[in-house]
Design an enzyme around this catalytic site. Structure first.
Site, short mmCIF file in Angstrom:
data_model
loop_
_atom_site.label_atom_id
_atom_site.label_comp_id
_atom_site.label_asym_id
_atom_site.label_seq_id
_atom_site.Cartn_x
_atom_site.Cartn_y
_atom_site.Cartn_z
N LYS A 68 10.22 -13.67 21.24
CA LYS A 68 9.40 -12.07 20.50
C LYS A 68 9.13 -12.92 19.58
O LYS A 68 7.58 -13.53 18.46
CB LYS A 68 9.64 -11.39 20.01
CG LYS A 68 9.50 -10.43 21.22
CD LYS A 68 10.11 -8.86 20.82
CE LYS A 68 10.35 -8.43 23.17
NZ LYS A 68 11.05 -7.42 22.46
N GLN A 77 15.73 -4.09 19.35
CA GLN A 77 15.64 -4.82 20.49
C GLN A 77 16.83 -3.74 21.53
O GLN A 77 17.86 -3.40 20.84
CB GLN A 77 16.17 -6.56 20.76
CG GLN A 77 16.42 -6.40 21.83
CD GLN A 77 14.89 -6.72 22.70
OE1 GLN A 77 14.22 -7.38 21.80
NE2 GLN A 77 15.05 -6.49 24.11
N ASP A 105 6.62 -0.82 19.13
CA ASP A 105 6.92 -0.94 20.18
C ASP A 105 6.84 -0.05 21.02
O ASP A 105 6.46 0.76 22.40
CB ASP A 105 8.89 -0.82 20.76
CG ASP A 105 9.25 -1.90 20.80
OD1 ASP A 105 8.65 -2.97 22.29
OD2 ASP A 105 10.02 -1.95 20.40
#
Ligand code: NAP
Length: 290
Positions: free
Chosen positions: A52, A96, A119
């Site tokens: 990322k 994460q 997200d």
């Protein structure tokens, strides 16, 4: 059979994003910025976060990686999230997953500002998705939608089976495939570990989206001729021959299934790359929303 090439499509999208970033910089001197919090040192999570950060550099974003030890308390993590929520230079951020077991994932997801929730896991963003309102679409389903769209895969009136009902992949994917619009307008069946007669459902499917996390679960005899198969699974399977000690396996037994398909996404080189690129798309949207 044709490959749904995640590398090719994500490169095209990343070039489009990079052009927009240049325009934003010229217009108001700002650079979109994505932050990621990584708790602990899980190998797979390290790899995902590194990819990322690298992708941010490729499109000209700024990025910030906040590493926290595996014994971080929930309160400490919530404190870090509050700082990011209030930091004007951060456009979007992710925590994460998975998190260490002593941290409640739902509490963490719900503490992220909905404007920075790139997200798309916050219940408000999920609720908006269900109602067809503008929202951040979770990155993996968003990536799959992009693949279908860019390859102009017909979806209207098709039978779609989604294998898996997680909040991050299966459930949002099923909602997107059944929504009014393109890609969408499918008749969707969601299958899970308690589903019976799985093969009966699968053999009627024009589109199969496999997101179970069971390597090579979907075999050739479960797929009808001409189906479109999207493989979401990524599992590290031990392999003494490989340098890393493992190989990545999807949920689809590629050699058996591919010859029967009209289109299939490979692992690696399919959905995984699209997921990272969709996160960039969401971050750009967050920056533009400001
Ligand atoms: P998850 O939370 O573990 O969900 C797995 C789903 O599969 C559950 O709904 C489960 O049913 C269902 N399932 C398990 N065994 C089954 C069976 N025998 N028959 C039918 N359904 C079954 O996993 P996830 O987070 O959705 O991830 C799925 C896979 O995608 C994993 O390999 C993950 O690593 C990968 N993934 C890839 C990306 C990417 O970027 N490519 C992103 C996210 C995830 P129940 O609900 O009944 O338990």
């Amino acid at each position: 059979m044709a490959i749904l090439d995640g590398k090719l499509i994500s490169n095209i999208i990343k070039n489009e994003i990079a052009e927009e970033v240049q325009l934003i910089k010229l217009k108001n001197g700002k650079t979109p910025c994505l932050a990621a919090i990584l708790v602990g040192n899980d190998g797979a999570s390290e790899t995902y976060v590194a990819s990322k950060v690298k992708s941010c550099e490729e499109v000209g974003f700024q990025s910030e990686l906040i590493r926290m030890p595996s014994d971080t308390t929930e309160a400490e993590l919530l404190f870090e999230i509050t700082k990011l929520n209030n930091d004007p230079k951060i456009d979007g951020f992710i925590v994460q997953l998975p998190l260490p077991k002593h941290i409640n994932e739902q509490n963490i997801i719900q503490s992220i500002s909905i404007e920075k929730d790139v997200d798309g896991f916050h219940p408000t963003n999920m609720g908006k998705l269900v109602q067809g309102l503008p929202s951040f679409i979770p990155a993996t389903p968003f990536g799959i939608i992009q693949l279908l769209e860019r390859y102009k895969i017909e979806t209207e009136g098709k039978n779609c089976v989604v294998l898996g009902r997680s909040n991050i992949v299966g459930t949002p994917m099923a909602i997107l495939m059944s929504r009014k619009g393109y890609p969408g307008n499918c008749t969707v069946t969601i299958c899970h570990s308690k589903s019976k007669n799985l093969e009966t459902h699968l053999l009627q499917a024009d589109i199969i989206i496999a997101a179970l996390g069971i390597p090579e679960f979907l075999k050739g005899n479960m797929v009808k001729a001409g189906a479109v198969v999207i493989d979401v699974g990524i599992t590290r399977v031990k392999d003494e021959q490989s340098k890393k000690g493992f190989v990545l396996k999807g949920d689809v037994k590629f050699d058996e299934v591919a010859p029967k398909c009209s289109f299939i996404s490979p692992v690696p080189g399919g959905v995984g790359l699209m997921t990272v690129t969709s996160l960039l798309m969401n971050t750009l949207k967050a920056a533009k929303n400001k």
